[in-house]
Design an enzyme around this catalytic site. Sequence first.
Site, PDB file in Angstrom:
ATOM      1  N   CYS A  39      20.496 -49.561 -15.755  1.00  0.00           N
ATOM      2  CA  CYS A  39      20.558 -49.101 -14.360  1.00  0.00           C
ATOM      3  C   CYS A  39      19.955 -50.080 -13.378  1.00  0.00           C
ATOM      4  O   CYS A  39      18.913 -49.809 -12.819  1.00  0.00           O
ATOM      5  CB  CYS A  39      19.811 -47.815 -14.124  1.00  0.00           C
ATOM      6  SG  CYS A  39      19.818 -46.617 -15.368  1.00  0.00           S
ATOM      7  N   HIS A  79      22.146 -41.680  -7.088  1.00  0.00           N
ATOM      8  CA  HIS A  79      20.835 -41.337  -6.532  1.00  0.00           C
ATOM      9  C   HIS A  79      20.985 -40.670  -5.175  1.00  0.00           C
ATOM     10  O   HIS A  79      20.031 -40.126  -4.637  1.00  0.00           O
ATOM     11  CB  HIS A  79      19.964 -42.586  -6.376  1.00  0.00           C
ATOM     12  CG  HIS A  79      19.560 -43.164  -7.700  1.00  0.00           C
ATOM     13  ND1 HIS A  79      20.065 -44.354  -8.170  1.00  0.00           N
ATOM     14  CD2 HIS A  79      18.723 -42.711  -8.644  1.00  0.00           C
ATOM     15  CE1 HIS A  79      19.534 -44.595  -9.357  1.00  0.00           C
ATOM     16  NE2 HIS A  79      18.724 -43.627  -9.662  1.00  0.00           N
TER      17      HIS A  79
HETATM   18  N1  GLN Z   1      22.703 -41.237 -20.592  1.00  0.00           N
HETATM   19  C1  GLN Z   1      21.705 -41.063 -19.584  1.00  0.00           C
HETATM   20  C2  GLN Z   1      22.206 -40.099 -18.528  1.00  0.00           C
HETATM   21  O1  GLN Z   1      23.339 -40.134 -18.220  1.00  0.00           O
HETATM   22  C3  GLN Z   1      21.344 -42.362 -18.931  1.00  0.00           C
HETATM   23  C4  GLN Z   1      20.242 -42.186 -17.934  1.00  0.00           C
HETATM   24  C5  GLN Z   1      19.679 -43.488 -17.418  1.00  0.00           C
HETATM   25  O2  GLN Z   1      20.257 -44.523 -17.543  1.00  0.00           O
HETATM   26  N2  GLN Z   1      18.550 -43.462 -16.787  1.00  0.00           N
HETATM   27  O3  GLN Z   1      21.470 -39.315 -17.985  1.00  0.00           O
HETATM   28 ZN    ZN Z   2      21.231 -45.273 -15.695  1.00  0.00          ZN
END
Ligand code: GLN
Ligand code: ZN
Length: 774
Positions: free
Chosen positions: A648, A699
């Site tokens: 991310c 977000h």
């Molecule tokens: N697989 C997780 C989700 O979709 C990934 C979360 C993340 O990358 N922080 O919630």
């Molecule tokens: Zn993520």
Amino acid sequence: MTLAHNLGFPRIGLHRELKWVLERYWKKEVDRHALEEEGKRIRASHWALQIAAGHDFLSVGDFAWYDHVLGMSTLLGVIPARFGGAKAPFELDTYFRMARGRAPTGNDTPACEMTKWFDTNYHYIVPEFSIDQAFQLYNTELFTQITEAQQLGKPVKPILLGPLSYLWLGKAKESHFDKLTLLPKLCAVYQQILARLEQQGIEWVQMDEPILVLDLPLAWQNAFRDTYQHLQPKQLKLMLTTYFGGLENNTALACNLGTAGLHIDLVRGANQLPEVQRLLPADKVLSAGIIDGRNIWRADLRQALTLLKPLHEKWGDRLWVGSSCSLLHSPVDLSVETQLDAELKSWLSFATQKLHEIAVLTKALKQGDSAVVAALAESDQVVAARKQSTRIHNPTVKQRASQVTPGMVSRHHPFQDRQKIQQALLDLPLFPTTTIGSFPQTAEIRQARQSYKAGKMDEMSYREQLRKQIAYAIRKQLELGIDVLVHGEAERTDMVEYFGEWLEGFAFTQNGWVQSYGSRCVKPPIIFGDVSRPKPMTVEWSAYAQSLTDKPVKGMLTGPITILCWSFVRDDQSRFETAKQIALALRDEVNDLVKAGIQVIQIDEPAVREGLPLRQREWQAYLQQAVYSFRLASCCVADHVQIHTHMCYAEFNDIIEAVAELDADVITIETSRSDMELLKAFESFHYPNDIGPGVYDIHSPRVPTVDEMVNLMEKAAKAIPLAQLWVNPDCGLKTRDWPETETALRHMVAAAAFLREKYAEYDRSVKVSQRVVG
Ligand code: GLN
Ligand code: ZN
């Protein structure tokens, strides 16, 4: 007099009071007045703790409605034009709009970028600078909060993020220019702030300059000299605070900036002490950051005193004792934990306890060990007990980790070969669509979990609930026409906690929350012992989801480095050793998923980059270990199994080669907020495997249009061969609601359809040659 201080206290509140009131305010359930009253109450309760512990200052400026860097931006009037600039009087809703893209009043506007705070799991809102950026004293809340604290009758120490670190952490927008050109204008406002603090009767200001522990370009080193030469207020004293590492080659610089004091991190940068002692002018205050602000292990007070006593002899009253960094990264209070067993609990210390540890050490220096006999004895006993505890060591786990062979960390065939086999099996279209794993955590599922955990719902009914959620998520995805499905992660509150709960060697708190971003908190598990997997952790859910459809459903695991980075990790063996143990446990899970018929498995590693050491010379070793751990977890599968990973962030440039080394068949990454910034990384490095750059900023509650997503993909297509591209959101959707998620995903699928159509002719050949042959 030797003083006790902390570099900041967690702002979220013992029971996450700040989170709850913020979320109610955003939903317009409470008004601005109620929000402010709650903020006041939270601050007052934190000051009360500092007073009770006997600290010599009350920290002010550590409170933030969302983020302290955003607080700095508003204090300095750095409001991007799309939010109206800093013309009208400051409005808290503008602040929230910058953070989240929306607020109870005003129009939705794309939010500012958010990124990780150094190597922590805290996220800050990135300041945006235009080439003609103006600065002005704008949001004056800090001064009001100082007055609030002063009413308690204790000296107040305001905390500011220093001008160089503030500038460093921000971004030049629109045109490229040297941010340092903004420095004179910026410093003029810092001068005004300091003048105002002086008027308020402040003696010491904590000026955070954490970038002094980074590899700084020469221009920035020089800028430090210039800035601090001019930033010397007449009456005020500046405590220049550095943390998250040692000063190393910046030691001489930091020691001679002319500030009245220097704070160093003696937890992460213990070995900098001799050099600092040698170079710090004798008339300055040295603040020793001895109590770890980033981990939860109880301090070895005797050992700390052994280090502090010679310092005290040399610096006398000019030695201060403090936390290594802000306690923002620690949970609030251990005393409310009722479910940790007494032994483990005795090994721990949270922010409130850390305040006391700081105070005890200070007292011992001032009055001698005899003044703290009981505390020292207790500490000695805990240290000895933890060393000897049999709960920590599992010989089978240690042996397995020592017997890993090279064959275990490499796939059977290269990506090109695997890709053909996978394509033949999965038969995916150009621009395949997928999501990152989680779907909205509905009130229904939260409630079910609560009842289950409280013993009010039996296991059968809880599982039934989960199955219902999974079936719903699968149905929705089929309706939307997504290509590679997920089960939705309804069984997880948190991607690390969930796995920790299944693994041996982990412990959990009930209330050990740490702020991640805005109102979002995480409750990191505590890895206290050797890690192993007694039984499968996710197979039941993935297999059930797969039983509902012929389309591939991705198994969904959290990777070893992320589990490590987002936990409080034991400090009695190397982190890599712990990572290997976790990887082996995950490897067993991967094997079990495949046995259960899962063909695509995603192993999330969102934390790899934030775990990057702050100093570049340590990167390579770290990345090698990260790659090794990921491959140890994933390389047990046959060629036809498609391994995905997810990260991310957009700042890919630094690590792209290591990311390629992971050899995941597909990687999905966050890019939409930074407007496809990752493309820079692809200019010089041709990433070999498939990649899905995020087109939906999860977000923000804002739903992007089809056009926006198409545009982002078109940008990506300029740097990455079409046949390698996937279409997906930035991250998991668990924090969103179903209606907005559905709309956004409908737009996403439409964007993919549009692109397939548009590029059908152009790319068919590439697609065929790369994917279908074989
Ligand atoms: N697989 C997780 C989700 O979709 C990934 C979360 C993340 O990358 N922080 O919630
Ligand atoms: Zn993520």
